[in-house]
Motif scaffolding. Structure first.
Motif, PDB file in Angstrom:
ATOM      1  N   UNK B  22     -14.066   2.078   4.266  1.00  0.00           N
ATOM      2  CA  UNK B  22     -12.780   1.995   4.966  1.00  0.00           C
ATOM      3  C   UNK B  22     -12.961   2.546   6.375  1.00  0.00           C
ATOM      4  N   UNK B  23     -12.405   1.807   7.343  1.00  0.00           N
ATOM      5  CA  UNK B  23     -12.553   2.241   8.740  1.00  0.00           C
ATOM      6  C   UNK B  23     -11.197   2.205   9.446  1.00  0.00           C
ATOM      7  N   UNK B  24     -10.760   3.362   9.834  1.00  0.00           N
ATOM      8  CA  UNK B  24      -9.591   3.501  10.693  1.00  0.00           C
ATOM      9  C   UNK B  24      -8.355   2.757  10.168  1.00  0.00           C
ATOM     10  N   UNK B  25      -8.042   2.977   8.913  1.00  0.00           N
ATOM     11  CA  UNK B  25      -6.870   2.313   8.330  1.00  0.00           C
ATOM     12  C   UNK B  25      -5.642   3.203   8.499  1.00  0.00           C
ATOM     13  N   UNK B  26      -4.602   2.638   9.077  1.00  0.00           N
ATOM     14  CA  UNK B  26      -3.329   3.347   9.236  1.00  0.00           C
ATOM     15  C   UNK B  26      -2.228   2.530   8.559  1.00  0.00           C
ATOM     16  N   UNK B  27      -1.352   3.211   7.858  1.00  0.00           N
ATOM     17  CA  UNK B  27      -0.275   2.533   7.135  1.00  0.00           C
ATOM     18  C   UNK B  27       1.024   3.318   7.288  1.00  0.00           C
ATOM     19  N   UNK B  28       2.123   2.638   7.094  1.00  0.00           N
ATOM     20  CA  UNK B  28       3.430   3.285   7.189  1.00  0.00           C
ATOM     21  C   UNK B  28       4.377   2.513   6.267  1.00  0.00           C
ATOM     22  N   UNK B  29       4.919   3.201   5.290  1.00  0.00           N
ATOM     23  CA  UNK B  29       5.794   2.548   4.316  1.00  0.00           C
ATOM     24  C   UNK B  29       7.125   3.299   4.259  1.00  0.00           C
ATOM     25  N   UNK B  30       8.213   2.545   4.318  1.00  0.00           N
ATOM     26  CA  UNK B  30       9.528   3.186   4.261  1.00  0.00           C
ATOM     27  C   UNK B  30      10.102   3.116   2.846  1.00  0.00           C
ATOM     28  N   UNK B  31      11.014   4.007   2.592  1.00  0.00           N
ATOM     29  CA  UNK B  31      11.603   4.156   1.250  1.00  0.00           C
ATOM     30  C   UNK B  31      12.276   2.854   0.781  1.00  0.00           C
ATOM     31  N   UNK B  32      12.041   2.530  -0.481  1.00  0.00           N
ATOM     32  CA  UNK B  32      12.688   1.372  -1.085  1.00  0.00           C
ATOM     33  C   UNK B  32      11.980   0.061  -0.864  1.00  0.00           C
ATOM     34  N   UNK B  33      10.848   0.095  -0.171  1.00  0.00           N
ATOM     35  CA  UNK B  33      10.102  -1.141   0.073  1.00  0.00           C
ATOM     36  C   UNK B  33       9.170  -1.478  -1.089  1.00  0.00           C
ATOM     37  N   UNK B  34       8.835  -2.766  -1.169  1.00  0.00           N
ATOM     38  CA  UNK B  34       7.660  -3.159  -1.936  1.00  0.00           C
ATOM     39  C   UNK B  34       6.626  -3.528  -0.883  1.00  0.00           C
ATOM     40  N   UNK B  35       5.603  -2.720  -0.807  1.00  0.00           N
ATOM     41  CA  UNK B  35       4.607  -2.864   0.256  1.00  0.00           C
ATOM     42  C   UNK B  35       3.321  -3.420  -0.344  1.00  0.00           C
ATOM     43  N   UNK B  36       2.891  -4.553   0.156  1.00  0.00           N
ATOM     44  CA  UNK B  36       1.679  -5.174  -0.382  1.00  0.00           C
ATOM     45  C   UNK B  36       0.439  -4.767   0.399  1.00  0.00           C
ATOM     46  N   UNK B  37      -0.556  -4.360  -0.351  1.00  0.00           N
ATOM     47  CA  UNK B  37      -1.852  -4.058   0.262  1.00  0.00           C
ATOM     48  C   UNK B  37      -2.765  -5.206  -0.155  1.00  0.00           C
ATOM     49  N   UNK B  38      -2.993  -6.109   0.764  1.00  0.00           N
ATOM     50  CA  UNK B  38      -3.701  -7.340   0.411  1.00  0.00           C
ATOM     51  C   UNK B  38      -5.098  -7.345   1.011  1.00  0.00           C
ATOM     52  N   UNK B  39      -5.964  -8.032   0.319  1.00  0.00           N
ATOM     53  CA  UNK B  39      -7.320  -8.144   0.843  1.00  0.00           C
ATOM     54  C   UNK B  39      -8.218  -8.779  -0.188  1.00  0.00           C
ATOM     55  N   UNK B  40      -9.342  -9.338   0.245  1.00  0.00           N
ATOM     56  CA  UNK B  40     -10.275  -9.934  -0.704  1.00  0.00           C
ATOM     57  C   UNK B  40     -10.976  -8.845  -1.514  1.00  0.00           C
ATOM     58  N   UNK B  41     -11.744  -9.254  -2.538  1.00  0.00           N
ATOM     59  CA  UNK B  41     -12.509  -8.277  -3.321  1.00  0.00           C
ATOM     60  C   UNK B  41     -13.436  -7.494  -2.400  1.00  0.00           C
ATOM     61  N   UNK B  42     -13.487  -6.179  -2.616  1.00  0.00           N
ATOM     62  CA  UNK B  42     -14.398  -5.349  -1.820  1.00  0.00           C
ATOM     63  C   UNK B  42     -13.892  -5.070  -0.423  1.00  0.00           C
ATOM     64  N   UNK B  43     -12.606  -5.349  -0.197  1.00  0.00           N
ATOM     65  CA  UNK B  43     -12.066  -5.166   1.159  1.00  0.00           C
ATOM     66  C   UNK B  43     -11.843  -3.699   1.500  1.00  0.00           C
ATOM     67  N   UNK B  44     -11.666  -2.875   0.450  1.00  0.00           N
ATOM     68  CA  UNK B  44     -11.384  -1.460   0.685  1.00  0.00           C
ATOM     69  C   UNK B  44      -9.991  -1.062   0.235  1.00  0.00           C
ATOM     70  N   UNK B  45      -9.317  -1.950  -0.503  1.00  0.00           N
ATOM     71  CA  UNK B  45      -7.949  -1.645  -0.955  1.00  0.00           C
ATOM     72  C   UNK B  45      -7.942  -0.457  -1.911  1.00  0.00           C
ATOM     73  N   UNK B  46      -8.789  -0.535  -2.932  1.00  0.00           N
ATOM     74  CA  UNK B  46      -8.794   0.528  -3.945  1.00  0.00           C
ATOM     75  C   UNK B  46      -9.235   1.856  -3.341  1.00  0.00           C
ATOM     76  N   UNK B  47     -10.230   1.802  -2.466  1.00  0.00           N
ATOM     77  CA  UNK B  47     -10.678   3.044  -1.824  1.00  0.00           C
ATOM     78  C   UNK B  47      -9.542   3.638  -0.992  1.00  0.00           C
TER      79      UNK B  47
END
Lengths: 417, 310
Positions: B22-47
């Protein structure tokens, strides 16, 4: 959620998962199998030894007039020495060469005596195998002379010896060695169980759930203390059983450990030695042994748990646990030697070395009445337990989450996330 | 009123050995949202998720969950369904759920009560007393989902929750996720199946090659691509048509496809009528999230999974 609460949840889960299974019953009864195997082995060895003794013979071809005296003397001497069966053959004159040859041709006959008590001629198969016959003849000859008033014979009066204080050194050493051996066996048997405790979590990926919900330290300690609780249950079970057995034997008239064991045979002597007790007294000794068991378990269990976390398969677990087991055997040997040489430099080394300290200090409790070294030792061991847990936890983290790094923190310091 | 930020990550980095997961990932989620973290296999989502949850520490960067930098302080308010499902096979479903609740601070007895109450809601009324090893993979997965939600968390992380579920249970899970949002929870949904994300997510972040490639609404992602035109002429030669149609037009079985020009479809229609090509069929398609995803991700990633790299 606090780390302590998570620790409790993990420990409780592990305790229940281990204890409430049919396999735990087998585990609990494992010592019975060991005892049974020991009894079968010991019994077989005794039978073989008895058979060997029974097949060996001594022959005394003595005048008819001395047969009774030889039988009486043999009965008395046999009580203090273990000797082959003796055949006493009465002769009215000089023994026929054929008779002698018949006995000499029997490979089980170790020695043959021919002649009267005053002039015996002894033939022996190996050097020394005819000594008993010589001593027997001498006894018969002395008693013959004594009855004629021509030689003095001692007539001893035998009474039990009592009033000794503190027990013999040999008895204390035996108790010390017993404590070392018992602690070693228990820590190896029970502490070693922790090595595979994480294999299940790694195999079924539960570790991800645990690690997301609780600090890794709580998971580590939860598993360690969960297994410690299982170990203490195991010990409590067997202690209760042994106590009940001991009480039952006492009620049945057989001298127990704490009861007044008398003289008599070898078993009675051993019980008498145990009854004299360890230097610090039985209650404190048992408490100290329990405390040292907990220290030894935590030291060994933490290492096994940390190392086990690196493994993913049973084969890897076995490979990884072998060096620790060998190290533990080395610590046991050192502590055993210390138990036999109380107060020596070797004993001091064993008492200071953290891995042998619990065993060696248990032996010391049997040999030395001073309490303060135990307080010091328990503090010292507690420090090493904390250090070992901290280091093992580090390995645990790397092994479980493939995530290390960061500086080594002391267990009482809060983890910064 | 400013929406409440429940998740904030700044410049997360993670390296495994020589591999930058994972390199320089920044995220911001507001209350009550369904926020999707999308990416191909091995993209770094789980990490990324594991760093957000505090399972592993980032090498660099900061994160804040429910206002706390120390994520361990808010574990009781967080639910997590990991990508690799994990349950003790020897445990009964009810106890497994209670155990997961207890790890998040819910009393065991209450966990058991809720398990009995909620298992029927996912069609597992008879499973409460059964051992996990006796359940099918899909059933065990639903048990774990109930366990992840048993303590009524405010912030829910679901890592590939649909994998291994049949279409009926996938539909049931979608309804469950929407119900959680309706109840006020915020959901972080990691997936590489665009259909679910398109139906459920308010906002998405696309991660590829360990880096965040996009963050915004599904509509914003679609807007990365122009509208597409499908045109079927009534008559005329292909060579003549190619001269009129935009340069990116391509024929597929008599149908021409191309991006809609900025000045709309009307000038083109006028030219087609003037050239006597006629119109047998004409459609203007909005690009799907799948199209946007493929467009954004391009050829990122080398096909390896993080687990392989780790």
């Amino acid at each position: 959620m606090s780390g302590w609460r998570a620790l409790w949840v993990v420990a409780r889960r592990d305790f229940v998962a281990i204890v409430f299974t049919p396999t735990f019953l087998l585990f609990l009864l494992a010592p019975l199998f060991m005892v049974a195997l020991g009894l079968v082995g010991g019994g077989s060895a005794s039978i073989m030894a008895a058979n060997a003794d029974a097949s060996e013979k001594l022959v005394a071809m003595v005048p008819e007039t001395e047969v009774a005296a030889f039988r009486a003397a043999d009965a008395r001497l046999r009580a203090i020495a273990r000797v082959p069966t003796l055949s006493i053959v009465g002769q009215s004159g000089t023994p026929a060469p054929d008779d002698f040859a018949r006995y000499a041709g029997d490979a089980n006959v170790r020695a043959i005596m021919v002649g009267s008590a005053s002039t015996p001629q002894i033939s022996e198969r190996q050097p020394g195998s005819g000594r008993y016959l010589a001593a027997l003849a001498e006894t018969v000859a002395r008693e013959g002379l004594a009855s004629a008033g021509r030689a003095p014979v001692s007539h001893p009066t035998i009474a039990p010896l009592s009033g000794a204080r503190g027990g013999s050194r040999a008895g204390k050493s035996a108790i010390g060695y017993g404590a070392v051996f018992g602690l070693f066996l228990l820590t190896l048997l029970l502490g070693g169980q922790t090595v595979g405790m994480l294999a299940e979590e790694k195999g079924n990926k539960v570790i991800e759930i645990l690690a997301a919900a609780a600090p890794l330290r709580s998971i580590f300690l939860g598993k360690l203390f969960g297994m410690l609780a299982v170990a203490l249950l195991f010990i409590a079970f067997w202690l209760s059983l042994l106590t009940l057995g001991s009480l039952a034997l006492s009620a049945g008239g057989v001298g127990g450990v704490g009861g007044g064991a008398g003289g008599g045979g070898g078993g009675g002597a051993a019980l008498a030695e145990l009854a004299t007790g360890p230097a610090v007294g039985w209650p404190i000794f048992l408490m100290l042994v329990l405390a040292y068991f907990i220290a030894a378990f935590l030291l060994l269990g933490a290492v096994f748990l940390g190392v086990g976390a690196q493994a993913s398969t049973v084969r890897e677990i076995q490979m990884l646990s072998l060096p620790i087991t060998l190290f533990q055997v080395g610590m046991f040997s050192l502590s055993s030697a210390a138990a036999n040489l109380p107060g020596s430099k070797l004993a001091m080394v064993a008492e200071i070395l953290p891995w042998s300290s619990p065993f060696a200090m248990a032996a010391r409790a049997a040999n030395d009445a001073a309490i303060w070294p135990h307080i010091l030792a328990l503090g010292w061991q507690a420090l090493w337990v904390l250090l070992t847990i901290r280091v093992s936890e580090k390995f645990f983290r790397i092994g479980v989450l493939k995530s290390g790094g960061g500086s080594l923190r002391w267990p009482w310091r809060r983890t910064q996330s | 009123m400013t929406p409440e930020i429940v998740l904030e990550a700044q410049g997360l980095h993670k390296v495994f050995g020589s591999y930058q997961a994972v390199r320089d990932v920044s995220l911001r989620v507001t209350k009550g949202q369904i926020f999707g973290l999308l990416g191909p296999n091995g993209a770094g989502k789980t990490t990324t998720l594991r760093m957000l949850l505090g399972i592993i520490e980032p090498d660099k960067g900061e994160r804040r969950l429910l206002g706390q930098a120390d994520t361990r302080r808010v574990t009781a308010r967080i639910g997590y369904l990991p990508e690799e499902r994990g349950l003790y096979p020897g445990m009964r479903a009810r106890d497994a759920i209670a155990f997961m609740g207890a790890l998040r601070g819910l009393p065991w007895a209450e966990g058991r009560r809720r398990a009995d109450e909620r298992l029927p809601l996912v069609g597992l009324a008879d499973a409460a007393g059964q051992k996990i090893r006796r359940l099918s993979k899909g059933m065990a997965q639903l048990v774990q989902l109930v366990g992840a939600l048993v303590h009524d968390p405010e912030l829910i992380f679901l890592d590939e929750p649909f994998s291994g579920l049949d279409p009926v249970n996938q539909q049931r899970l979608e309804e469950l996720i929407l119900a959680q949002r309706a109840a006020g929870a915020t959901i972080i949904l990691s997936t590489h199946v665009m259909g679910h994300a398109e139906r459920l997510c308010d906002e998405i972040a696309i991660i590829a090659g360990g880096e965040r490639q996009f963050m915004g609404s599904v509509a914003d992602a679609r807007a990365k691509l122009p509208l597409r035109v499908r045109y079927r002429p009534r008559n005329g030669a292909a060579a003549d048509l190619a001269a009129i149609l935009p340069a990116d037009a391509a024929e597929h079985g008599g149908e021409w496809r191309f991006a809609l020009a900025d000045n709309g479809v009307e000038p083109l229609l006028a030219a087609l009528v003037a050239g006597h090509f006629g119109v047998e069929g004409l459609a203007i398609d909005r690009p799907s999230l799948h199209d946007a995803f493929v467009h954004i991700v391009g050829s990122m990633g080398d096909g390896r999974t993080v687990e392989e790299v780790e």
